[in-house]
Design a protein around this motif. Structure first.
Motif, mmCIF file in Angstrom:
data_model
loop_
_atom_site.group_PDB
_atom_site.id
_atom_site.type_symbol
_atom_site.label_atom_id
_atom_site.label_comp_id
_atom_site.label_asym_id
_atom_site.label_seq_id
_atom_site.Cartn_x
_atom_site.Cartn_y
_atom_site.Cartn_z
ATOM 1 N N ARG A 65 -10.015 -7.479 -0.485
ATOM 2 C CA ARG A 65 -10.006 -6.025 -0.285
ATOM 3 C C ARG A 65 -9.883 -5.286 -1.623
ATOM 4 O O ARG A 65 -9.275 -4.229 -1.714
ATOM 5 C CB ARG A 65 -8.864 -5.637 0.643
ATOM 6 C CG ARG A 65 -8.988 -6.274 2.024
ATOM 7 C CD ARG A 65 -7.779 -6.041 2.904
ATOM 8 N NE ARG A 65 -7.631 -4.640 3.293
ATOM 9 C CZ ARG A 65 -6.704 -4.217 4.158
ATOM 10 N NH1 ARG A 65 -5.875 -5.080 4.715
ATOM 11 N NH2 ARG A 65 -6.616 -2.945 4.473
ATOM 12 N N ARG A 85 0.800 -1.224 0.000
ATOM 13 C CA ARG A 85 0.000 0.000 0.000
ATOM 14 C C ARG A 85 0.840 1.285 0.000
ATOM 15 O O ARG A 85 0.490 2.237 -0.707
ATOM 16 C CB ARG A 85 -0.972 -0.006 1.180
ATOM 17 C CG ARG A 85 -1.908 1.182 1.170
ATOM 18 C CD ARG A 85 -3.076 1.009 2.095
ATOM 19 N NE ARG A 85 -3.910 2.199 2.117
ATOM 20 C CZ ARG A 85 -5.121 2.266 2.626
ATOM 21 N NH1 ARG A 85 -5.640 1.187 3.166
ATOM 22 N NH2 ARG A 85 -5.807 3.377 2.593
ATOM 23 N N GLU A 136 -12.115 -3.676 -3.465
ATOM 24 C CA GLU A 136 -12.750 -2.352 -3.523
ATOM 25 C C GLU A 136 -11.867 -1.305 -2.849
ATOM 26 O O GLU A 136 -11.742 -0.176 -3.332
ATOM 27 C CB GLU A 136 -14.121 -2.394 -2.839
ATOM 28 C CG GLU A 136 -15.086 -3.415 -3.432
ATOM 29 C CD GLU A 136 -15.308 -3.206 -4.920
ATOM 30 O OE1 GLU A 136 -15.272 -2.037 -5.363
ATOM 31 O OE2 GLU A 136 -15.518 -4.192 -5.640
ATOM 32 N N GLU A 137 -11.269 -1.672 -1.737
ATOM 33 C CA GLU A 137 -10.381 -0.739 -1.035
ATOM 34 C C GLU A 137 -9.173 -0.393 -1.892
ATOM 35 O O GLU A 137 -8.760 0.772 -1.963
ATOM 36 C CB GLU A 137 -9.925 -1.351 0.289
ATOM 37 C CG GLU A 137 -9.007 -0.461 1.094
ATOM 38 C CD GLU A 137 -8.538 -1.117 2.373
ATOM 39 O OE1 GLU A 137 -7.632 -0.552 3.011
ATOM 40 O OE2 GLU A 137 -9.066 -2.189 2.737
#
Length: 209
Positions: free
Chosen positions: A152, A131, A154-155
């Protein structure tokens, strides 16, 4: 052996026996030639011979064949050894040798390391490691893949869309590859914010000269 020299020869195919000829030697039954050249510093012969040794259950001998290359820290050798170890079911060892190169700062190691983690039940950890690096296009693609394994997605898409250096075309293309056509179109059609709408304002659309 020197990692820079090895990398140059492998990339340019100069001063070495290229992989196409190694395959031809094996296809013609010249296994003894490949074995002999593998012991003389010919990388593509060493890799082919290590794979054959692994197929014969001689994993220790295979790793010994690659050891001189691994000692240099050459990424290509590390990646090849990790692939062999993973294929043999020795996942922890594959993760460890990749982690060492990642922590040493090799630019390609983070992607390989996180993808390896994600393939073996550690996708959350991989997502957290990737990230902070979403500004790099190759790692942005890896982030989407790892996010899918972690549930995850969508995140990941939201984070990438909000990042100023994210390449929307790359992201959309990867979403199409994942079968997420609607998401890809939404990414492309979303309006790019004006400077005045970015956080940290107030800003003006004209340069503040």
């Amino acid at each position: 052996m020197d990692a820079s020299d090895l990398d140059h020869r492998a990339r340019t195919r100069s001063g070495c026996i290229p992989p196409e000829l190694v395959s031809r030697l094996l296809d013609r039954g010249h296994i003894d030639v490949v074995e002999s050249q593998a012991g003389r510093g010919e990388w593509f012969c060493a890799l082919a011979w290590a794979r054959l040794l692994g197929e014969q259950g001689r994993q220790a001998d295979a790793l010994e064949m690659l050891a001189p290359y691994l000692t240099t820290g050459w990424w290509t050798a590390v990646e090849a050894a990790a692939e062999l170890l993973e294929g043999w079911g020795r996942v922890d060892e594959a993760i460890e040798i990749t982690r060492v190169r990642m922590e040493a700062g090799h630019p390609l190691a983070l992607e390989s390391y996180t993808r390896l983690l994600a393939r073996h039940g550690r996708a959350e950890e991989a997502f957290s490691l990737l990230r902070p690096h979403i500004g790099q296009s190759s790692l942005a693609v890896a982030l989407v893949d790892v996010a899918a394994a972690a549930g995850r997605t969508e995140e990941a898409i939201a984070v990438l869309e909000q990042h100023p250096s994210a390449n929307r075309h790359d992201l959309a293309g990867h979403l199409i590859d994942l079968g997420r056509t609607e998401d890809a179109l939404a990414v492309l059609q979303r309006r790019t914010p004006r400077m005045s709408e970015l956080p940290g304002g107030p800003w003006h659309d004209d340069p503040p000269f």
